[in-house]
Design a protein around this motif. Structure first.
Motif, short mmCIF file in Angstrom:
data_model
loop_
_atom_site.label_atom_id
_atom_site.label_comp_id
_atom_site.label_asym_id
_atom_site.label_seq_id
_atom_site.Cartn_x
_atom_site.Cartn_y
_atom_site.Cartn_z
N ASN A 1 16.97 17.13 -2.50
CA ASN A 1 17.76 15.94 -2.17
C ASN A 1 16.93 14.68 -2.02
N LYS A 2 15.62 14.81 -2.16
CA LYS A 2 14.78 13.61 -2.03
C LYS A 2 14.34 13.11 -3.41
N ILE A 3 13.98 11.84 -3.46
CA ILE A 3 13.43 11.27 -4.70
C ILE A 3 11.94 11.55 -4.69
N VAL A 4 11.50 12.46 -5.54
CA VAL A 4 10.07 12.80 -5.59
C VAL A 4 9.46 12.06 -6.78
N LYS A 5 8.51 11.18 -6.48
CA LYS A 5 7.91 10.34 -7.53
C LYS A 5 6.41 10.58 -7.54
N GLU A 6 5.88 11.02 -8.71
CA GLU A 6 4.44 11.24 -8.77
C GLU A 6 3.73 10.03 -9.37
N PHE A 7 2.48 9.87 -9.00
CA PHE A 7 1.65 8.76 -9.46
C PHE A 7 0.36 9.33 -10.04
N ASP A 8 0.06 8.93 -11.27
CA ASP A 8 -1.13 9.40 -11.96
C ASP A 8 -2.32 8.54 -11.50
N LEU A 9 -3.29 9.15 -10.82
CA LEU A 9 -4.37 8.39 -10.21
C LEU A 9 -5.65 8.39 -11.05
N VAL A 10 -6.41 7.33 -10.91
CA VAL A 10 -7.70 7.21 -11.59
C VAL A 10 -8.73 8.08 -10.84
N LYS A 11 -9.44 8.91 -11.59
CA LYS A 11 -10.43 9.81 -10.98
C LYS A 11 -11.82 9.56 -11.59
N SER A 12 -12.84 9.72 -10.76
CA SER A 12 -14.21 9.70 -11.28
C SER A 12 -15.05 10.66 -10.47
N ARG A 13 -15.90 11.39 -11.18
CA ARG A 13 -16.81 12.30 -10.46
C ARG A 13 -18.05 11.56 -10.00
N ILE A 14 -18.32 10.41 -10.62
CA ILE A 14 -19.64 9.78 -10.40
C ILE A 14 -19.58 8.40 -9.76
N GLU A 15 -18.45 7.68 -9.90
CA GLU A 15 -18.39 6.31 -9.35
C GLU A 15 -17.29 6.22 -8.29
N PRO A 16 -17.70 6.22 -7.01
CA PRO A 16 -16.69 6.21 -5.95
C PRO A 16 -15.77 4.98 -5.98
N ARG A 17 -16.26 3.89 -6.57
CA ARG A 17 -15.43 2.68 -6.64
C ARG A 17 -14.30 2.82 -7.67
N ASP A 18 -14.38 3.86 -8.47
CA ASP A 18 -13.32 4.10 -9.47
C ASP A 18 -12.68 5.47 -9.27
N ASN A 19 -12.70 5.95 -8.04
CA ASN A 19 -12.14 7.28 -7.78
C ASN A 19 -11.10 7.20 -6.67
N ALA A 20 -9.84 7.38 -7.03
CA ALA A 20 -8.80 7.50 -6.00
C ALA A 20 -8.65 8.99 -5.71
#
Length: 304
Positions: free
Chosen positions: A177-196
């Motif tokens: 009964n809930k609206i389930v919305k997924e979000f595709d996140l940016v990932k990085s193994r090496i750069e924490p500034r580009d890793n959600a």
């Protein structure tokens, strides 16, 4: 018995599990890092020490107690990181959902068994093995459930990809009964500034209708626009890449008008105060070095 109730991120908090940094163990080796930010600090020799992290967590415990919140702490496991309570389980409505976390973190669930024992056993669930879903990726907004995920075909190669589409579908089945919305996140193994690492690294609601957001944390602009349309652009505080790196979106709400925030988040804290929030500032910069902050180290059980 604990009567669980979590419908959103900001209603008045009554009971919470707060992680612990006591007996946190030695600094991990380079090959033991779970995320790029920890790796960066291990290499630089700036990885946080236990005494500093214990102090930081005690400051949070004090704030919670000031607001009459019942605070549960995990039983102590010797030489083991138990800071990030949000990863291991989460509550939606009155259901306690155990996460299928990285296998060597299973002990962390055992350490809060005394809390789980106070919950009606029919309200405690564990997803099947192929379902990956961590609390940092699950965000409740009344009739919405927002879930961070990673849709890349190389999902299994990323230790920073914590919630899969099986996880999203599992939550959809549990809460039809809930609206389930997924979000595709940016990932990085090496750069924490580009890793959600989790959704709460690039987005979090505050108050009744506001939120903190990092646009570049989303792989698809349409996902970002979904939130802009839902909350209204003027209600969203946009953080920079550097602020995302310092975890500005990972604060924690005690109520619709009180938040706990890191003391160095000057731009954010000023904005929050301008919006009428009481901002309880704490030092949390050492814990932030492990790519987690206030939301990551708390697991709410009851909100009004």
């Amino acid at each position: 018995m604990l009567k669980l109730n979590i419908k959103n991120e900001t209603s008045r908090l009554r009971a919470v599990v707060l992680g612990t940094a006591v007996s946190n163990g030695p600094t991990p080796g380079i090959d033991e890092a779970y995320d790029p930010k920890s790796l960066e600090h291990i290499k630089a020799g700036t990885y946080p020490i236990e005494a500093d992290m214990v102090k930081e967590m005690e400051a949070v415990a004090k704030v919670l107690e000031k607001y009459d919140v019942k605070v549960y702490r995990p039983d102590q496991i010797e030489d083991y990181n138990q800071i990030f309570a949000r990863d291991i389980a989460f509550v939606i409505d009155d259901l306690f959902i155990k996460a299928n976390i990285l296998p060597d973190r299973e002990k962390e669930l055992d350490a809060i068994q005394y809390v789980i024992d106070q919950i009606d056993s029919q309200k405690v669930v564990r997803p099947p093995e192929e379902v990956h879903v961590e609390g940092g990726d699950v965000m409740l907004w009344n009739n919405h459930i927002f879930i961070g995920t990673y849709k890349g075909s190389d999902y299994k190669d990323y230790i920073t990809a914590r919630t899969n589409m099986e996880g999203v579908n599992y939550i959809k089945q549990l809460f039809p009964n809930k609206i389930v919305k997924e979000f595709d996140l940016v990932k990085s193994r090496i750069e924490p500034r580009d890793n959600a690492l989790h959704l709460d690294c690039c987005f979090q609601p505050v108050g009744k209708n506001k939120g903190i957001i990092y646009k570049s944390g989303f792989r698809e602009e349409s996902d970002y626009m979904y939130l802009v349309n839902l909350f209204g652009k003027n209600n969203l505080f946009h953080i920079t890449r550097e602020e995302m790196y310092h975890m500005n979106s990972n604060i924690f709400s005690i109520s619709e008008d009180v938040v706990i925030s890191e003391q160095k988040f000057t731009r954010l804290n000023k904005w929050l105060r301008q919006q009428g929030f009481t901002v309880e500032e704490v030092p949390y910069a050492e814990i932030a070095k492990q790519e987690g902050l206030l939301r990551c180290s708390t697991m709410p059980l009851i909100r009004d």
